[in-house]
Design a protein around this motif. Structure first.
Motif, PDB file in Angstrom:
ATOM      1  N   UNK A  28       0.833  -1.195   0.000  1.00 18.23           N
ATOM      2  CA  UNK A  28       0.000   0.000   0.000  1.00 18.23           C
ATOM      3  C   UNK A  28       0.876   1.257   0.000  1.00 18.23           C
ATOM      4  N   UNK A  29       1.921   1.237   0.814  1.00 18.56           N
ATOM      5  CA  UNK A  29       2.813   2.404   0.894  1.00 18.56           C
ATOM      6  C   UNK A  29       3.430   2.704  -0.466  1.00 18.56           C
ATOM      7  N   UNK A  30       3.759   1.649  -1.195  1.00 18.64           N
ATOM      8  CA  UNK A  30       4.406   1.829  -2.494  1.00 18.64           C
ATOM      9  C   UNK A  30       3.485   2.483  -3.518  1.00 18.64           C
ATOM     10  N   UNK A  31       2.171   2.481  -3.248  1.00 19.61           N
ATOM     11  CA  UNK A  31       1.258   3.090  -4.226  1.00 19.61           C
ATOM     12  C   UNK A  31       1.236   4.610  -4.104  1.00 19.61           C
ATOM     13  N   UNK A  32       1.905   5.159  -3.083  1.00 18.06           N
ATOM     14  CA  UNK A  32       1.951   6.617  -2.913  1.00 18.06           C
ATOM     15  C   UNK A  32       3.323   7.159  -3.280  1.00 18.06           C
ATOM     16  N   UNK A  33       3.324   8.374  -3.788  1.00 16.90           N
ATOM     17  CA  UNK A  33       4.594   8.990  -4.177  1.00 16.90           C
ATOM     18  C   UNK A  33       5.341   9.530  -2.966  1.00 16.90           C
ATOM     19  N   UNK A  34       4.609   9.881  -1.918  1.00 17.79           N
ATOM     20  CA  UNK A  34       5.224  10.513  -0.753  1.00 17.79           C
ATOM     21  C   UNK A  34       6.231   9.606  -0.061  1.00 17.79           C
ATOM     22  N   UNK A  49       8.452   2.925   5.184  1.00 19.02           N
ATOM     23  CA  UNK A  49       7.305   2.012   5.095  1.00 19.02           C
ATOM     24  C   UNK A  49       7.262   1.276   3.758  1.00 19.02           C
ATOM     25  N   UNK A  50       8.073   1.705   2.788  1.00 21.68           N
ATOM     26  CA  UNK A  50       8.092   1.022   1.485  1.00 21.68           C
ATOM     27  C   UNK A  50       9.142  -0.081   1.446  1.00 21.68           C
ATOM     28  N   UNK A  70       4.075  10.940   6.811  1.00 23.65           N
ATOM     29  CA  UNK A  70       4.342  10.988   5.375  1.00 23.65           C
ATOM     30  C   UNK A  70       4.612  12.420   4.960  1.00 23.65           C
ATOM     31  N   UNK A  71       5.409  12.537   3.938  1.00 22.88           N
ATOM     32  CA  UNK A  71       5.757  13.856   3.431  1.00 22.88           C
ATOM     33  C   UNK A  71       5.742  13.818   1.918  1.00 22.88           C
ATOM     34  N   UNK A  72       4.998  14.748   1.321  1.00 21.19           N
ATOM     35  CA  UNK A  72       4.927  14.764  -0.137  1.00 21.19           C
ATOM     36  C   UNK A  72       3.528  15.134  -0.577  1.00 21.19           C
ATOM     37  N   UNK A  73       3.317  15.162  -1.876  1.00 23.37           N
ATOM     38  CA  UNK A  73       2.058  15.632  -2.445  1.00 23.37           C
ATOM     39  C   UNK A  73       0.844  14.856  -1.969  1.00 23.37           C
ATOM     40  N   UNK A  74       0.999  13.533  -1.832  1.00 26.94           N
ATOM     41  CA  UNK A  74      -0.159  12.731  -1.436  1.00 26.94           C
ATOM     42  C   UNK A  74      -0.025  12.240   0.009  1.00 26.94           C
ATOM     43  N   UNK A  75       0.694  13.025   0.834  1.00 26.99           N
ATOM     44  CA  UNK A  75       0.993  12.578   2.194  1.00 26.99           C
ATOM     45  C   UNK A  75      -0.267  12.325   3.009  1.00 26.99           C
ATOM     46  N   UNK A  76      -1.240  13.232   2.896  1.00 34.17           N
ATOM     47  CA  UNK A  76      -2.426  13.092   3.731  1.00 34.17           C
ATOM     48  C   UNK A  76      -3.190  11.816   3.389  1.00 34.17           C
ATOM     49  N   UNK A  77      -3.364  11.571   2.101  1.00 32.70           N
ATOM     50  CA  UNK A  77      -4.111  10.360   1.744  1.00 32.70           C
ATOM     51  C   UNK A  77      -3.299   9.116   2.057  1.00 32.70           C
ATOM     52  N   UNK A  78      -1.968   9.185   1.966  1.00 34.07           N
ATOM     53  CA  UNK A  78      -1.128   8.039   2.303  1.00 34.07           C
ATOM     54  C   UNK A  78      -1.312   7.663   3.771  1.00 34.07           C
ATOM     55  N   UNK A  79      -1.255   8.672   4.642  1.00 31.02           N
ATOM     56  CA  UNK A  79      -1.415   8.403   6.072  1.00 31.02           C
ATOM     57  C   UNK A  79      -2.803   7.827   6.350  1.00 31.02           C
TER      58      UNK A  79
ATOM     59  N   UNK C 111       7.557  -8.580  -3.333  1.00 33.27           N
ATOM     60  CA  UNK C 111       6.923  -7.368  -2.812  1.00 33.27           C
ATOM     61  C   UNK C 111       7.560  -6.136  -3.448  1.00 33.27           C
ATOM     62  N   UNK C 112       8.869  -6.160  -3.523  1.00 37.89           N
ATOM     63  CA  UNK C 112       9.592  -5.037  -4.131  1.00 37.89           C
ATOM     64  C   UNK C 112       9.246  -4.939  -5.620  1.00 37.89           C
ATOM     65  N   UNK C 113       9.200  -6.082  -6.279  1.00 35.55           N
ATOM     66  CA  UNK C 113       8.885  -6.097  -7.711  1.00 35.55           C
ATOM     67  C   UNK C 113       7.473  -5.573  -7.960  1.00 35.55           C
ATOM     68  N   UNK C 114       6.570  -5.916  -7.055  1.00 36.33           N
ATOM     69  CA  UNK C 114       5.170  -5.497  -7.200  1.00 36.33           C
ATOM     70  C   UNK C 114       5.058  -3.984  -7.323  1.00 36.33           C
ATOM     71  N   UNK C 115       5.903  -3.262  -6.572  1.00 34.34           N
ATOM     72  CA  UNK C 115       5.861  -1.805  -6.594  1.00 34.34           C
ATOM     73  C   UNK C 115       6.526  -1.196  -7.817  1.00 34.34           C
ATOM     74  N   UNK C 116       7.013  -2.046  -8.729  1.00 36.73           N
ATOM     75  CA  UNK C 116       7.609  -1.523  -9.955  1.00 36.73           C
ATOM     76  C   UNK C 116       9.092  -1.222  -9.854  1.00 36.73           C
ATOM     77  N   UNK C 117       9.739  -1.757  -8.819  1.00 31.26           N
ATOM     78  CA  UNK C 117      11.167  -1.481  -8.616  1.00 31.26           C
ATOM     79  C   UNK C 117      12.014  -2.058  -9.754  1.00 31.26           C
ATOM     80  N   UNK C 118      13.217  -1.495  -9.892  1.00 31.98           N
ATOM     81  CA  UNK C 118      14.155  -2.003 -10.899  1.00 31.98           C
ATOM     82  C   UNK C 118      14.699  -3.356 -10.453  1.00 31.98           C
TER      83      UNK C 118
END
Lengths: 100, 199, 132
Positions: A28-34, A49-50, A70-79, C111-118
């Protein structure tokens, strides 16, 4: 320099932040840019968390409090999203019952 | 020019006949499959003999190596496979003894790289390396090569394994002959026997 | 045909059961989105590894982003290296063998691959588990 959005949530999952919950949280954490960090204490140390390895190594236990920031553009929704996942017990009720 | 078909028969028969002994050696310090693996590999080589013999020597050796890679199923598959494939790459169609020494030296280096091992690690290299060097010094006879292969295999008994599964045993690997060294000895002895009958 | 936007994971064990079980864990914990291949057993079906089966597993898990292989014991690594060398040259550079425990490494890498990592990040994540 970081403007953190923060929250905290109590882990209810009976095995704590173990393998399966860790993978879910990391995914889930990886889906956010923050930048997203978690910790077992409001003072840190904070971990990424990633990073599945670091999240799993935390070994956060049942009934412990997980601090999120979280810090970044989508921080609030990430948290919000991460707190929601923990509050919903990692959406595991069904899977949990099925796998015993 | 040695008869490759006959050489193959001799080498394969020898390894297949010693499969149980190799597996017994491997059960002491490995996972008890070396004999079976070599048997499966060389049975596959024999099954493909017609195709192999239709090729010139270098290509035939590469085909033998490839069959071992695909059929052996343990680490010895890529290791012996690499040995034969490198020999195929290095040998001319009509090799001299000097060619054989140079090719075997190159093949030993390739096996070393493949297994990330070195001499005195209690492996097949401890037989193949000395034999390659001996062939290079020009004084080799069939008897001297056979004796050297035998002595070097025996010399792995007191060695401590630092590569492969046997390395997990540490000190306890001491006192057992390395199965890969023994299979290399069998192979070299069989080749000498095959060449000598012919010569 | 799945989108090749995630690094593929290949599991190579001496045991077909371990390979399948590890793949099950990856599927259940990480999901279906990561390209996954697995194999175990020698050409006769006994314990061991088989270069042909490894090549097939790499093919099944193939992604243009690369493939990370997790192995158990010595022969699995040697045979996997052999298989990588037998790939087309343009594919060879996109396959790595991770120095990591097979089950944990597979789950972490997936898990790492799932996030699109290199490929390099996937490998590093799996290898974070190994003593350096």
């Amino acid at each position: 320099m970081n403007d953190w959005k923060s929250s905290s949530v109590v882990i209810r999952h009976e095995v704590g932040l173990h393998a399966r919950p860790s993978v879910k949280l990391t995914k889930l954490a990886k889906t956010f840019a923050s930048t997203i960090q978690i910790s077992g204490s409001p003072e840190g140390p904070w971990i990424d968390a990633k990073s599945i390895v670091k999240v799993m190594a935390m070994k956060a236990k049942q009934d412990s409090t997980l601090y999120l920031r979280a810090s970044g553009g989508d921080a609030a929704s990430a948290v919000d999203a991460l707190r929601g996942l923990v509050e919903r017990d990692f959406d595991e009720d069904a899977a949990h019952a099925a796998s015993g | 020019m040695p008869d490759l078909g006959k050489m193959l028969d001799v080498v394969a028969e020898r390894l297949i006949a010693h499969a149980e002994e190799l597996t017994a050696l491997d059960s002491a310090i490995g996972d008890a499959d070396h004999g079976l693996n070599m048997k499966r590999g060389f049975e596959a080589v024999l099954a493909d003999k017609v195709n192999i013999l239709a090729k010139p020597l270098p290509e035939a050796l590469k085909a033998i190596g490839m069959t071992l890679v695909m059929k052996v199923g343990g680490a010895s598959g890529p290791l012996y496979g690499t040995l034969f494939m490198t020999l195929g790459k290095e040998l001319p169609a009509e090799p001299s003894l000097a060619d054989a020494a140079r090719a075997l030296t190159a093949a030993v280096e390739a096996v070393k790289a493949r297994g990330k091992a070195d001499f005195d690690n209690k492996t097949m290299l401890d037989v193949l390396g000395p034999v390659a060097r001996h062939l290079g010094n020009g004084s080799a006879t069939f008897d001297s090569v056979r004796k050297l292969a035998h002595d070097r295999a025996e010399a792995t008994v007191p060695m401590k394994a630092i590569k492969g599964r046997a390395s997990f045993l540490g000190e306890r690997s001491i006192g057992h002959m390395d199965p890969g060294a023994r299979s290399s000895e069998l192979m070299i002895t069989a080749i000498c026997d095959g060449l000598e009958d012919k010569g | 045909m799945r989108a090749n936007d995630k690094v593929g994971i290949v599991i190579v064990s001496h045991s077909p059961d371990v390979a399948r079980g590890t793949a099950d864990m990856v599927r259940q914990m990480v999901g279906e989105d990561v390209p996954l291949g697995y194999c175990g057993g020698n050409p006769d079906g006994g314990l061991g590894t088989d270069v042909a089966k490894i090549l097939k597993a790499i093919d099944e898990a193939w992604s243009e982003k690369g493939v990370a292989i997790l192995v158990d014991l010595g022969g699995a690594e040697t045979n996997s290296e052999m298989a990588v060398e037998m790939l087309d040259p343009e594919r060879q550079g996109k396959v790595v063998i991770c120095n990591a425990p097979i089950v944990e490494g597979a789950v972490m890498a997936a898990t790492e691959a799932w996030g699109g990592a290199s490929l390099e990040d996937v490998r590093r994540t799996a290898e974070e588990l190994s003593p350096q």
